[in-house]
Design a protein around this motif. Structure first.
Motif, PDB file in Angstrom:
ATOM      1  N   LYS A 121      11.518  -3.164   7.261  1.00 30.73           N
ATOM      2  CA  LYS A 121      10.942  -4.494   7.029  1.00 30.73           C
ATOM      3  C   LYS A 121       9.480  -4.538   7.474  1.00 30.73           C
ATOM      4  O   LYS A 121       8.610  -5.027   6.744  1.00 30.73           O
ATOM      5  CB  LYS A 121      11.757  -5.543   7.769  1.00 30.73           C
ATOM      6  N   VAL A 122       9.214  -4.033   8.676  1.00 26.94           N
ATOM      7  CA  VAL A 122       7.828  -4.022   9.180  1.00 26.94           C
ATOM      8  C   VAL A 122       6.952  -3.131   8.313  1.00 26.94           C
ATOM      9  O   VAL A 122       5.797  -3.464   8.012  1.00 26.94           O
ATOM     10  CB  VAL A 122       7.812  -3.548  10.647  1.00 26.94           C
ATOM     11  N   LEU A 123       7.497  -1.999   7.907  1.00 28.83           N
ATOM     12  CA  LEU A 123       6.739  -1.070   7.066  1.00 28.83           C
ATOM     13  C   LEU A 123       6.360  -1.715   5.739  1.00 28.83           C
ATOM     14  O   LEU A 123       5.212  -1.609   5.277  1.00 28.83           O
ATOM     15  CB  LEU A 123       7.576   0.191   6.827  1.00 28.83           C
ATOM     16  N   GLY A 124       7.314  -2.391   5.124  1.00 29.74           N
ATOM     17  CA  GLY A 124       7.019  -3.052   3.857  1.00 29.74           C
ATOM     18  C   GLY A 124       6.070  -4.225   4.013  1.00 29.74           C
ATOM     19  O   GLY A 124       5.206  -4.460   3.160  1.00 29.74           O
ATOM     20  N   LEU A 125       6.218  -4.954   5.143  1.00 34.94           N
ATOM     21  CA  LEU A 125       5.377  -6.129   5.339  1.00 34.94           C
ATOM     22  C   LEU A 125       3.929  -5.771   5.635  1.00 34.94           C
ATOM     23  O   LEU A 125       3.007  -6.383   5.091  1.00 34.94           O
ATOM     24  CB  LEU A 125       5.952  -6.967   6.499  1.00 34.94           C
ATOM     25  N   PHE A 154      -1.424  -4.406   3.420  1.00 36.87           N
ATOM     26  CA  PHE A 154      -2.546  -3.589   2.962  1.00 36.87           C
ATOM     27  C   PHE A 154      -2.994  -4.008   1.567  1.00 36.87           C
ATOM     28  O   PHE A 154      -4.208  -4.082   1.281  1.00 36.87           O
ATOM     29  CB  PHE A 154      -2.129  -2.118   2.968  1.00 36.87           C
ATOM     30  N   ALA A 155      -2.045  -4.294   0.693  1.00 39.88           N
ATOM     31  CA  ALA A 155      -2.394  -4.749  -0.656  1.00 39.88           C
ATOM     32  C   ALA A 155      -3.126  -6.090  -0.612  1.00 39.88           C
ATOM     33  O   ALA A 155      -4.093  -6.309  -1.365  1.00 39.88           O
ATOM     34  CB  ALA A 155      -1.128  -4.858  -1.507  1.00 39.88           C
TER      35      ALA A 155
END
Length: 219
Positions: free
Chosen positions: A49-53, A59-60
């Motif tokens: 979850k943190v990685l995707g967020l 970043f996007a």
């Protein structure tokens, strides 16, 4: 990833930032993959979850904001400020380990090599930022050099720290009077086992004397 994007905004002076942070992204990706592979289910889900967020959506979003709302030198300033903020978070992360070291008086979770190379890296990038007159590269490394030095000092202090010795010789234990009484009580027979000697009452004794005197008179 942010520092690579920041270096791409600079004209020819961001080559070192691109190379070192590309290597850093590769190594950190290996760390994350290993963690997700061997972590338990709860930790794995929270990490994803943190990685995707942060690493994808965050970043996007930063790239979109910088590309659509900023131009030229303003984009470099905005992106540089964002990079400084994340770099400060990176250097501040070991503060939790330093707190553990102070509380437990143990350097088990703070290896000296990590603190040493963190300090050397921060000092090197600090001088590099000053040399190219890049405020955004130099500023976070001031904090990194300071915290790295503090970590090494804590390591030296608590590496050879010895807890005060306690007296191993046990003092003779005193037994309270209540305990002694309980022991005595346990060693004596129960009340039901006690046999009281036959008791003679006064009336019975007089009767026996009269019988003996009568027997003597008859004889």
């Amino acid at each position: 990833m942010l520092w690579i994007y920041y270096a791409m905004q600079k004209d020819g002076s961001g080559f070192l930032l691109i190379t070192i942070n590309s290597v850093g992204c590769f190594i950190e990706t290996i760390y994350i993959v290993l963690f997700i592979t061997y972590a338990n289910k709860k930790a794995r889900i929270s990490t994803l979850k943190v990685l995707g967020l942060l690493n994808f959506l965050g970043f996007a979003a930063i790239i979109l904001v910088c590309e659509l709302l900023t131009k030229g030198s303003n984009r470099e300033k905005v992106l540089g400020g964002i990079c400084v903020g994340f770099s400060v978070c990176v250097f501040a992360a070991p503060l939790s380990i330093m707190r553990v070291v102070i509380r437990t008086k143990s350097v088990e979770f703070m290896p000296f090599s990590l603190s040493l190379f963190l300090t050397l890296s921060a000092i090197t990038w600090l001088f590099y930022g000053l040399a190219i007159k890049d405020f955004y590269v130099a500023l976070p490394n001031i904090m990194g050099a300071f915290l790295g030095a503090v970590q090494m000092i804590l390591y030296i202090i608590y590496k050879y720290y010895k807890a005060p010795k306690t007296d191993d010789t046990e003092k003779p234990k005193t037994v309270s009077g209540h305990s002694i009484d309980m022991v005595k009580l346990a060693s004596t027979p129960a009340s039901g086992d006690l046999k009281a000697p036959p008791q003679t009452h006064g009336g019975d004794l007089e009767g026996q004397i009269e019988k003996e005197m009568a027997n003597q008179i008859q004889t």
